[in-house]
Structures are given as structure tokens and as C-alpha cells.
Design a protein around this motif. Structure first.
Motif: not given
Length: 460
Positions: A143-158
Motif C-alpha cells: 500500500p502506497a500513494g499512486p504517483f507518476s514520473f514521466f511515462h511511468l505510472i505506479f499504483i497499488h490496485l487493491p
């Protein structure tokens, strides 16, 4: 004061001035795209404006010359250290300590920036990828806050519902498509280089917040419910961040973001105030070049007004104590003394070189590699205040003149006015060893150009 220190001070003063300008005119409107352009423009102009040299053009304008005469009364001298032959002073140690502290801060923040960047790259390798709603994302495994960097997007779906995931992707794709990470990196780098200035940190905060305003606006314009979206942001406020150098979906403070989402749109006529930035940047460029014009305007009468004159350099040395061993003039100085012994040019300057005319004013003046700032740095590194001259109490202004030929070489180096053989020789030695210049151009042709440079040796 060294050219590097002058540049550093000018940039920091501009950052302070620009932050006040931004807060006064743009802080509360909703023209987020214009605000982004203005913020980036403010940061770039603050860094670049001390570099261009328009003094040659400005000297042709009478009103500028009159202003330069007034400005010269409060103009600080360009001072370079006398080098290893000078006695140490408490003020010097204080400045050195402050400089080392500044460098330590730059190093720490540079390492921090590299670690943050590295952590994102490591996450991009470690995390699995998935295609959600047509968008490739990296799946965080905790679990962590969603974020992006250039074309990379990070998300914890559950951690999110389907509707929340859709809001997050709309938000982060705005950052991706509009290249918001470039703004983040620029503001981080400026904070690293000018960390001692609190206003650069405040401008960085404004940059980051405005990027979130842009992304929030896109989410609402795409049809998502305002209240539902704001509650979603509040629910993520306390989530731990997976990295720090990013565009974050739930970046704090949320209060300002929610206030901007609920704020009435600014009237379109308010866009016209952004035109103020252009004359402001032009004014800064003019004031910066006014310094060079002022230095030339106030030179002594024995420098011919038709000559091209470089900014005056003041070489300061502290009077040596009896415990300091006398350092004789080096071989280069002795040879130069013999070659140029008390020679003051009383006749008119050379009008020809290799059978061709020598100009004093041309369409495009010759330039030292890197400009006037680099020239002052070269003199600061190269010049030595002879200890014999210090002990004898010899000081004053040496005025030398030379021709920059069509190949950029230094030729016809002569002494216009001298003080005593050692100081005269030292000034001539440093000028004679200058690297090739970019030659001058007049009416489309490369020509020979005459230059004059005053160097003042002063004891304290």
C-alpha cells in the motif's frame, strides 16, 4: 568580488524578486496553464539573465548612457583575489568556510536527488506491469500513494475501487501527457544549486502545487464528481509515499487543491496580466548590462572614448606582514619587464595590423570564450600581485590596450598607462596569455578590433 559570486548573487536576488512578483499577480487565479509557463519562465530567466551581453548596443543609446552615469555612483567594483602570494585575512577564511558549507549543502542535496531518482528506477524494474483502461501501469506490491514520473505510472490496485482507479489514471495521465516531470526536475535542480535561498524552495512548492491544479482540473472536466473526487483525495492523505521525486496524486497540502477546485473560474480578461512578464524580463536584462555600460562610462579620461573597453578589474591584496617571506618576481615577470620596460603609449593607437585597418567599433564585437564573466574568471585564476610590489606599497591602475586580430589572436599589446615595472609586467603577462577570442565582424567581414582593459592593483 569574483564573477561567480556576482552571478550567484544576481540569480538569488532575481529569485526573490520573481517570487514576490508571482505572489502579487498570479497566485489566486485559475489560469493554470499560463501559470505553469510563467513559473518555468521565471526560473529560467533568473538563471540566464546575467549571461547575455548587450552593453555594446546599449552604449549607443543616449538615455542609457545617462542612466549608467547615475548608476555608476552605487556600482561595486569587480574584484579578484591576488592569488597565493597574498596574506591570509580573517574575512577570507570566513568566506572560504561559507563557500565550503554551501558546497556541502549542494553535495547533500545532489545525493538526495540521485537517491530519489534511483528509487523510482528500481521500482520500475521491480514492479509488474498491467494494462488498465488502455494505460500501462506499474503495480506496487504494498500500500502506497499512486504517483507518476514521466511515462511511468505506479499504483497499488487493491487499495482502490474501480471508480477511484479511473480518477487516478485520468489525473496521472495528465502529468504524463503534459511532461510535468520536467518542471519537477528543473525546480529540484535549482533548489540543489541555490538551497541557501528560501524563496527558491517557495517557488518549487508553487510549481508542484500548480501541476496538481492542472491534473485536478482535467479530472473534473472529464466528468468525475467533484465531491467524490475530493473525498478520495482526503482518504489518501495519510498514505505513505513509495518515492519522493514524482507527480503525486495525493500531494499535500490538500486544502489548497480543494480550494482551487471549488474556486470560481477567473475572468478571461485576467490573462492579459501575464503579458507583464515580457517587459519584466527585458528590464532585468537591461539592468544587468547597465553595469558594464556604467563601468565604461566612468573610466579615466586617458582612455580614448572610441576604444572598446572591458569591465575594470580590481586586484586586491592584503599588506603582507613581516613574517611573510618575500617572493621574488618569477622569470616570466622579469622577461616581461625587460621587454616592456616603462613604456607608456602616448601616440595614437595602432590604426593598422598586417596592412589592414584596426577598428574600435564594429557590428559584432570580439568575445572572450565564455563572455565577460569567463574573462574575469580567467584573470582571477591567472593574475598574481607580486609580493615585492606589496611590500613597496605599490598600487594603482594599469591600463593596457591590444588588438584582437582576424584569427582571434591577441596582438599589438601595449601599455597605455603604468604604475611600476612589476605590476605593469604582471598585467601584460596575463593579457598576453589569453586564449583565442572569437574575432569581430563588421559588415559581414571578419576584422581586427582594438580593445582596452583597466586593471587596478589595490592594497588593504
Amino acid at each position: 568580488m569574483s564573477p561567480d559570486m556576482i552571478y550567484f548573487m544576481k540569480v538569488n536576488v532575481a529569485i526573490l524578486f520573481f517570487y514576490a512578483f508571482y505572489r502579487l499577480f498570479f497566485y489566486n487565479d485559475t489560469f493554470f496553464r499560463l501559470r505553469r509557463t510563467t513559473l518555468m519562465g521565471l526560473l529560467l530567466v533568473a538563471v540566464v539573465y546575467p549571461l547575455p551581453d548587450f552593453s555594446g548596443w546599449m552604449k549607443e543609446i543616449n538615455t542609457v548612457t545617462e542612466a549608467a552615469t547615475v548608476y555608476s555612483t552605487m556600482l561595486p567594483e569587480v574584484i579578484v583575489s591576488a592569488g597565493k602570494t597574498t596574506a591570509a585575512a580573517p574575512e577570507g577564511w570566513l568566506l572560504q568556510s561559507a563557500f565550503l558549507l554551501y558546497l556541502a549543502g549542494v553535495a547533500v542535496l545532489g545525493i538526495r536527488f540521485a537517491v530519489q531518482l534511483g528509487s523510482i528506477l528500481i521500482l520500475s524494474v521491480q514492479c509488474k506491469t498491467a494494462r488498465i483502461n488502455g494505460v500501462y501501469v506499474h503495480l506496487l506490491n504494498h500500500p502506497a500513494g499512486p504517483f507518476s514520473f514521466f511515462h511511468l505510472i505506479f499504483i497499488h490496485l487493491p487499495s482502490h475501487t474501480e471508480q477511484e482507479v479511473d480518477e487516478i489514471l485520468t489525473h496521472e495521465m495528465t502529468h504524463v501527457r503534459q511532461w510535468h516531470s520536467l518542471d519537477v526536475i528543473l525546480s529540484e535542480l535549482l533548489c540543489t544549486l541555490f538551497w541557501v535561498n528560501p524563496f527558491v524552495w517557495l517557488l518549487k512548492r508553487e510549481v508542484r502545487q500548480n501541476l496538481e491544479y492542472l491534473a485536478d482540473q482535467t479530472v473534473l472536466l472529464s466528468g468525475h464528481d467533484r465531491k467524490s473526487y475530493q473525498f478520495h483525495l482526503l482518504g489518501l492523505a495519510n498514505q505513505k509515499a513509495a518515492a519522493n521525486l514524482y507527480n503525486s496524486f495525493n500531494v499535500l497540502p490538500l486544502k489548497n487543491r480543494i480550494r482551487m477546485m471549488n474556486k470560481k473560474r477567473s475572468h478571461q480578461i485576467g490573462r492579459t496580466k501575464y503579458l507583464l512578464f515580457a517587459p519584466l524580463a527585458a528590464l532585468l536584462l537591461m539592468v544587468n548590462n547597465l553595469e558594464t555600460v556604467a563601468r565604461v562610462t566612468t573610466l579615466p579620461s586617458d582612455i580614448q572614448p572610441t576604444d572598446s573597453v572591458m569591465p575594470e578589474v580590481v586586484v586586491v591584496a592584503y599588506t603582507p606582514t613581516d613574517s611573510q617571506p618575500a617572493v621574488p618576481a618569477n622569470d616570466n615577470q622579469k622577461k616581461t619587464v625587460q621587454k616592456n620596460e616603462p613604456k607608456i603609449m602616448k601616440d595614437t593607437p595602432p590604426r593598422e595590423y598586417n596592412g589592414e585597418k584596426v577598428f574600435t567599433k564594429v557590428d559584432q564585437m570580439p568575445s572572450f570564450p565564455g563572455g565577460d564573466a569567463a574573462l574575469l574568471q580567467y584573470i582571477a585564476r591567472s593574475i598574481k600581485y607580486p609580493v615585492e610590489s606589496q611590500r613597496a606599497g605599490n598600487q594603482g591602475r594599469v591600463i593596457a590596450s591590444f588588438t584582437v586580430d582576424k584569427e582571434g589572436n591577441i596582438a599589438q599589446l601595449e601599455l597605455v598607462r603604468g604604475i611600476e615595472p612589476l605590476l605593469d609586467a604582471e598585467a601584460l603577462r596575463v593579457l598576453s596569455l589569453m586564449p583565442k577570442w572569437t574575432p569581430g565582424v563588421h559588415k559581414g567581414k571578419v576584422v581586427n578590433v582594438r580593445y582596452t582593459v583597466p586593471i587596478t592593483f589595490r592594497l588593504q
